[in-house]
Design a protein around this motif. Structure first.
Motif, PDB file in Angstrom:
ATOM      1  N   LEU A  30       0.818  -1.212   0.000  1.00 12.30           N
ATOM      2  CA  LEU A  30       0.000   0.000   0.000  1.00 12.30           C
ATOM      3  C   LEU A  30       0.853   1.265   0.000  1.00 12.30           C
ATOM      4  CD1 LEU A  30      -2.910  -0.923   2.438  1.00 12.30           C
ATOM      5  CD2 LEU A  30      -2.647  -1.403  -0.001  1.00 12.30           C
ATOM      6  N   GLU A  31       2.034   1.212   0.656  1.00 13.25           N
ATOM      7  CA  GLU A  31       2.906   2.382   0.708  1.00 13.25           C
ATOM      8  C   GLU A  31       3.389   2.822  -0.666  1.00 13.25           C
ATOM      9  OE1 GLU A  31       5.998   1.175   3.327  1.00 13.25           O
ATOM     10  OE2 GLU A  31       4.764   1.362   5.140  1.00 13.25           O
ATOM     11  N   ARG A  32       3.406   1.910  -1.614  1.00 16.94           N
ATOM     12  CA  ARG A  32       3.922   2.218  -2.944  1.00 16.94           C
ATOM     13  C   ARG A  32       2.844   2.780  -3.876  1.00 16.94           C
ATOM     14  NH1 ARG A  32       7.346  -1.215  -0.657  1.00 16.94           N
ATOM     15  NH2 ARG A  32       9.492  -1.278  -1.425  1.00 16.94           N
ATOM     16  N   HIS A  33       1.620   2.862  -3.392  1.00 17.83           N
ATOM     17  CA  HIS A  33       0.522   3.316  -4.242  1.00 17.83           C
ATOM     18  C   HIS A  33      -0.414   4.197  -3.416  1.00 17.83           C
ATOM     19  CE1 HIS A  33       1.822   0.232  -7.111  1.00 17.83           C
ATOM     20  NE2 HIS A  33       1.869  -0.602  -6.078  1.00 17.83           N
ATOM     21  N   GLY A  34      -1.222   4.954  -4.099  1.00 17.45           N
ATOM     22  CA  GLY A  34      -2.177   5.825  -3.416  1.00 17.45           C
ATOM     23  C   GLY A  34      -3.599   5.412  -3.705  1.00 17.45           C
ATOM     24  N   TYR A  35      -3.898   4.138  -3.495  1.00 19.82           N
ATOM     25  CA  TYR A  35      -5.228   3.641  -3.816  1.00 19.82           C
ATOM     26  C   TYR A  35      -6.252   4.089  -2.776  1.00 19.82           C
ATOM     27  CZ  TYR A  35      -2.574   0.334  -6.739  1.00 19.82           C
ATOM     28  OH  TYR A  35      -1.725  -0.238  -7.649  1.00 19.82           O
ATOM     29  N   LEU A  86       5.594 -11.618  -1.760  1.00 19.77           N
ATOM     30  CA  LEU A  86       4.302 -11.244  -2.323  1.00 19.77           C
ATOM     31  C   LEU A  86       4.378  -9.836  -2.891  1.00 19.77           C
ATOM     32  CD1 LEU A  86       2.113 -12.287   0.750  1.00 19.77           C
ATOM     33  CD2 LEU A  86       2.675 -13.727  -1.209  1.00 19.77           C
ATOM     34  N   ARG A  87       3.602  -9.598  -3.946  1.00 17.94           N
ATOM     35  CA  ARG A  87       3.461  -8.255  -4.483  1.00 17.94           C
ATOM     36  C   ARG A  87       2.074  -8.136  -5.108  1.00 17.94           C
ATOM     37  NH1 ARG A  87       7.080  -7.780 -10.065  1.00 17.94           N
ATOM     38  NH2 ARG A  87       5.974  -9.363 -11.272  1.00 17.94           N
ATOM     39  N   ALA A  88       1.590  -6.899  -5.268  1.00 18.61           N
ATOM     40  CA  ALA A  88       0.242  -6.719  -5.800  1.00 18.61           C
ATOM     41  C   ALA A  88       0.078  -5.310  -6.351  1.00 18.61           C
ATOM     42  CB  ALA A  88      -0.805  -6.972  -4.721  1.00 18.61           C
ATOM     43  N   ILE A  89      -0.837  -5.180  -7.315  1.00 20.01           N
ATOM     44  CA  ILE A  89      -1.192  -3.872  -7.877  1.00 20.01           C
ATOM     45  C   ILE A  89      -2.687  -3.848  -8.170  1.00 20.01           C
ATOM     46  CG2 ILE A  89       1.039  -3.294  -8.943  1.00 20.01           C
ATOM     47  CD1 ILE A  89      -0.171  -4.297 -11.623  1.00 20.01           C
ATOM     48  N   ALA A  90      -3.187  -2.642  -8.389  1.00 21.77           N
ATOM     49  CA  ALA A  90      -4.565  -2.446  -8.841  1.00 21.77           C
ATOM     50  C   ALA A  90      -4.545  -1.425  -9.962  1.00 21.77           C
ATOM     51  CB  ALA A  90      -5.449  -1.965  -7.702  1.00 21.77           C
ATOM     52  N   ARG A  91      -5.564  -1.461 -10.791  1.00 19.14           N
ATOM     53  CA  ARG A  91      -5.679  -0.475 -11.866  1.00 19.14           C
ATOM     54  C   ARG A  91      -7.136  -0.025 -11.936  1.00 19.14           C
ATOM     55  NH1 ARG A  91      -3.477  -3.017 -16.690  1.00 19.14           N
ATOM     56  NH2 ARG A  91      -1.487  -2.588 -15.655  1.00 19.14           N
TER      57      ARG A  91
END
Length: 291
Positions: A30-35, A86-91
């Protein structure tokens, strides 16, 4: 150790389980993205799910889960590797308008499908696809196991933006090991009493004791989990080849170099003209997808 996965089984039955808790690895994603908060919660569920599935299928390789939808949230993806990383992203869809408060899984992703990819170190790559026919991520993954693995499987996934957790129960096909005909129905029924605050807040041993103190449970050594990214200059460079030689050379003519970054960890990579030409000269076969 706050980030870990624990295998367990019920003695004299053909029922086994996995329980996972994530805190630091979840926070690093979460720290790597501003979702938005609603996306953060779904990403937590997906991280828990990819850890559970990797351990359940005992894959020595990379496992990924991609949720591809036609709603406000067009993509959710999580991946694990053999080292417990683990790693994850959203778009988000263009001009997406997400609610501030609670929102259901299908309300966010709409219609679509889930792609589960198993990429072992040795052997053939496998992909399973299941439609988004259920109201929760857990329900869709249960349908995947029923369809592809043909194993009765129940999943409970929860996340609150700070912690993520999951519980999986599975009935194995070997009835010769089962001396308790009611074990599956009973253990699932007890798991359905699980509260979100228990799954996210209790130690794994305490949680199992609270649910199954009248059962004989064998618990195995936990496995540590953490955030980790498999990006590399080689993988990113290979991914650039999907753009094609003409487009790569157009970018070089306009900008002098190509700068890109890993979508998962935001590490930046730069390629000058000589490096791009080397990639084009050395490419062999179809290039992998750019991450």
């Amino acid at each position: 150790m706050t980030d870990k996965i624990q295998r367990f089984l019920f003695e004299r039955t053909n029922v086994r389980g996995e329980i996972v808790t994530l805190e630091r690895a979840y926070a690093e994603v979460l720290e790597r993205h501003g979702y938005p908060a609603v996306v953060n919660r779904l990403l937590g569920e997906l991280l828990a799910a990819v850890a559970l599935l990797t351990d359940t299928v005992k894959l020595d390789g990379i496992l990924s889960i991609e949720v591809r939808g036609q709603g406000e949230l067009s993509l959710l993806m999580a991946e694990s590797n053999p080292g417990g990383e683990l790693r994850a992203i959203a778009r988000l869809a263009e001009s997406a308008s997400l609610p501030e408060g609670e929102a259901g899984f299908r309300d966010l992703v709409g219609d679509g499908h889930i792609v589960i990819t198993l990429d072992p170190r040795e052997g053939n790559r496998y992909q399973g696809i299941v439609a988004l026919d259920h109201d929760s991520l857990a329900g869709c993954l249960e349908a995947y196991f029923a369809q592809s693995e043909q194993l009765p499987t129940q999943l409970w996934l929860r996340a609150d933006g700070q912690r993520a957790g999951g519980l999986l129960l599975q009935r194995l096909p070997d009835e010769s090991q089962n001396q308790d005909e009611d074990a599956w129905e009973r253990t699932v029924h007890l798991a359905k009493t699980l509260k979100t605050e228990e799954l996210l807040g209790l130690d794994q041993h305490e949680l199992l004791h609270r649910l199954y103190h009248e059962e004989t449970v064998r618990v195995f050594e936990p496995k540590a989990l953490r955030f980790g990214c498999t990006c590399s200059r080689e993988r990113i460079g290979a991914g650039l080849l999907t753009l094609g030689a003409a487009e790569l050379r157009d970018i070089l003519a306009e900008q002098g170099e190509i700068e890109t970054q890993c979508h998962f960890c935001h590490t930046h990579f730069r390629f000058n003209k000589g490096e791009v030409e080397t990639l084009l000269r050395d490419q062999d076969g179809p290039a992998p997808t750019l991450h």
